[in-house]
Design a protein around this motif. Structure first.
Motif, mmCIF file in Angstrom:
data_model
loop_
_atom_site.group_PDB
_atom_site.id
_atom_site.type_symbol
_atom_site.label_atom_id
_atom_site.label_comp_id
_atom_site.label_asym_id
_atom_site.label_seq_id
_atom_site.Cartn_x
_atom_site.Cartn_y
_atom_site.Cartn_z
ATOM 1 N N UNK A 3 12.089 -2.891 -3.808
ATOM 2 C CA UNK A 3 11.051 -3.673 -3.141
ATOM 3 C C UNK A 3 10.131 -4.263 -4.193
ATOM 4 N N UNK A 4 9.892 -5.543 -4.100
ATOM 5 C CA UNK A 4 8.972 -6.208 -5.031
ATOM 6 C C UNK A 4 7.567 -6.172 -4.453
ATOM 7 N N UNK A 5 6.621 -5.704 -5.233
ATOM 8 C CA UNK A 5 5.238 -5.578 -4.799
ATOM 9 C C UNK A 5 4.597 -6.948 -4.704
ATOM 10 N N UNK A 6 3.820 -7.167 -3.641
ATOM 11 C CA UNK A 6 3.122 -8.442 -3.560
ATOM 12 C C UNK A 6 1.746 -8.314 -4.203
ATOM 13 N N UNK A 7 1.144 -9.416 -4.588
ATOM 14 C CA UNK A 7 -0.049 -9.401 -5.431
ATOM 15 C C UNK A 7 -1.319 -8.913 -4.759
ATOM 16 N N UNK A 8 -1.386 -8.846 -3.429
ATOM 17 C CA UNK A 8 -2.632 -8.370 -2.863
ATOM 18 C C UNK A 8 -2.635 -6.874 -2.583
ATOM 19 N N UNK A 9 -1.683 -6.120 -3.069
ATOM 20 C CA UNK A 9 -1.748 -4.671 -2.922
ATOM 21 C C UNK A 9 -2.962 -4.136 -3.670
ATOM 22 N N UNK A 42 -5.835 -1.313 11.116
ATOM 23 C CA UNK A 42 -4.752 -2.255 10.809
ATOM 24 C C UNK A 42 -4.583 -2.393 9.297
ATOM 25 N N UNK A 43 -5.701 -2.548 8.580
ATOM 26 C CA UNK A 43 -5.620 -2.674 7.125
ATOM 27 C C UNK A 43 -5.036 -1.410 6.512
ATOM 28 N N UNK A 44 -5.482 -0.257 6.996
ATOM 29 C CA UNK A 44 -4.961 1.014 6.472
ATOM 30 C C UNK A 44 -3.454 1.083 6.665
ATOM 31 N N UNK A 45 -3.003 0.740 7.868
ATOM 32 C CA UNK A 45 -1.570 0.776 8.169
ATOM 33 C C UNK A 45 -0.790 -0.180 7.268
ATOM 34 N N UNK A 46 -1.225 -1.433 7.236
ATOM 35 C CA UNK A 46 -0.463 -2.452 6.514
ATOM 36 C C UNK A 46 -0.462 -2.219 5.007
ATOM 37 N N UNK A 47 -1.605 -1.856 4.450
ATOM 38 C CA UNK A 47 -1.671 -1.607 3.006
ATOM 39 C C UNK A 47 -0.882 -0.352 2.620
ATOM 40 N N UNK A 48 -0.928 0.660 3.482
ATOM 41 C CA UNK A 48 -0.176 1.882 3.188
ATOM 42 C C UNK A 48 1.333 1.630 3.244
ATOM 43 N N UNK A 49 1.785 0.793 4.154
ATOM 44 C CA UNK A 49 3.217 0.455 4.200
ATOM 45 C C UNK A 49 3.629 -0.231 2.902
ATOM 46 N N UNK A 50 2.821 -1.170 2.442
ATOM 47 C CA UNK A 50 3.110 -1.843 1.169
ATOM 48 C C UNK A 50 3.157 -0.822 0.026
ATOM 49 N N UNK A 51 2.198 0.088 0.005
ATOM 50 C CA UNK A 51 2.129 1.109 -1.039
ATOM 51 C C UNK A 51 3.366 2.003 -1.004
ATOM 52 N N UNK A 57 9.152 5.153 -1.017
ATOM 53 C CA UNK A 57 9.086 6.266 -0.072
ATOM 54 C C UNK A 57 10.039 5.960 1.081
ATOM 55 N N UNK A 58 10.902 6.903 1.420
ATOM 56 C CA UNK A 58 11.863 6.647 2.503
ATOM 57 C C UNK A 58 11.149 6.335 3.824
ATOM 58 N N UNK A 59 11.719 5.422 4.590
ATOM 59 C CA UNK A 59 11.205 5.043 5.900
ATOM 60 C C UNK A 59 9.694 4.796 5.871
ATOM 61 N N UNK A 60 9.249 3.810 5.093
ATOM 62 C CA UNK A 60 7.802 3.611 4.904
ATOM 63 C C UNK A 60 7.028 3.345 6.190
ATOM 64 N N UNK A 61 7.572 2.526 7.090
ATOM 65 C CA UNK A 61 6.837 2.231 8.319
ATOM 66 C C UNK A 61 6.696 3.475 9.181
ATOM 67 N N UNK A 62 7.805 4.187 9.373
ATOM 68 C CA UNK A 62 7.750 5.397 10.194
ATOM 69 C C UNK A 62 6.797 6.422 9.583
ATOM 70 N N UNK A 63 6.868 6.591 8.268
ATOM 71 C CA UNK A 63 5.976 7.539 7.598
ATOM 72 C C UNK A 63 4.517 7.182 7.832
ATOM 73 N N UNK A 112 3.545 12.832 0.841
ATOM 74 C CA UNK A 112 4.796 12.144 1.219
ATOM 75 C C UNK A 112 5.440 11.518 -0.008
ATOM 76 N N UNK A 113 4.604 10.967 -0.892
ATOM 77 C CA UNK A 113 5.108 10.380 -2.141
ATOM 78 C C UNK A 113 5.843 11.441 -2.971
ATOM 79 N N UNK A 114 5.412 12.700 -2.843
ATOM 80 C CA UNK A 114 6.052 13.807 -3.560
ATOM 81 C C UNK A 114 7.229 14.389 -2.771
ATOM 82 N N UNK A 115 7.747 13.610 -1.814
ATOM 83 C CA UNK A 115 8.964 13.934 -1.063
ATOM 84 C C UNK A 115 8.801 15.086 -0.072
#
Length: 164
Positions: A3-9, A42-51, A57-63, A112-115
């Protein structure tokens, strides 16, 4: 897939009116401090998915949906769907995340990042018609096990019909 990170992360995830750490630094690794800003659900959700995508991280949206619902203390039965269906057009979805909620969410995402399995983080998981309490070191309910149980249940039903 990579996944390529976008610049507003790098814009940051923080809580309202309090200095706290956030995890959306420009390089995706360092925490920084920012004061007196507000983040909505909404911002928390969307920014965390990008992160999560940035950190593979497996299944980022579900996580994120499960972890944010848990951090916001939403009911287990409906919280996942509430977070999944957030809309910038609904006033309640634009509520600010409190410092306590943010810190809980941040901590869960780091774990979650630590599996660490999602089931251990939210301490519940659905299995067939049951919601099970899940804590380490118990095995996490898996969809494959659920399928196996349903197959065995069907086989038992068929055999009892043949005998009866």
């Amino acid at each position: 897939t990579s996944y390529q990170r976008n610049n507003n992360i790098g814009s940051g995830l923080i809580s309202k009116t309090t200095t706290c750490r956030y995890f959306f630094s420009d390089d995706g690794t360092n925490d920084e401090k920012v004061e007196n800003q507000i983040i909505t659900r909404i911002q928390a959700r969307d920014k965390a998915i990008e992160w999560c995508k940035f950190h593979n991280i497996p299944e980022p949206e579900e996580s994120v949906h499960h972890l944010l619902a848990h951090a916001l203390n939403l009911p287990y039965e409906t919280g996942y769907q509430q977070i999944r269906q957030l809309s910038k057009y609904l006033e309640k979805d634009s509520e600010a995340v409190s410092k306590k909620e943010y810190e809980c969410f941040h901590s869960l995402l780091q774990r979650r990042k630590n599996h660490e399995p999602l089931q251990y983080l939210i301490e519940k998981w659905d299995f067939i018609d049951f919601t099970l309490e899940v804590k380490a070191p118990l095995l996490c309910p898996r969809p494959e096990t659920e399928e196996l149980v349903l197959l065995v249940e069907e086989e038992i039903r068929l055999r009892s019909e043949e005998e009866g």
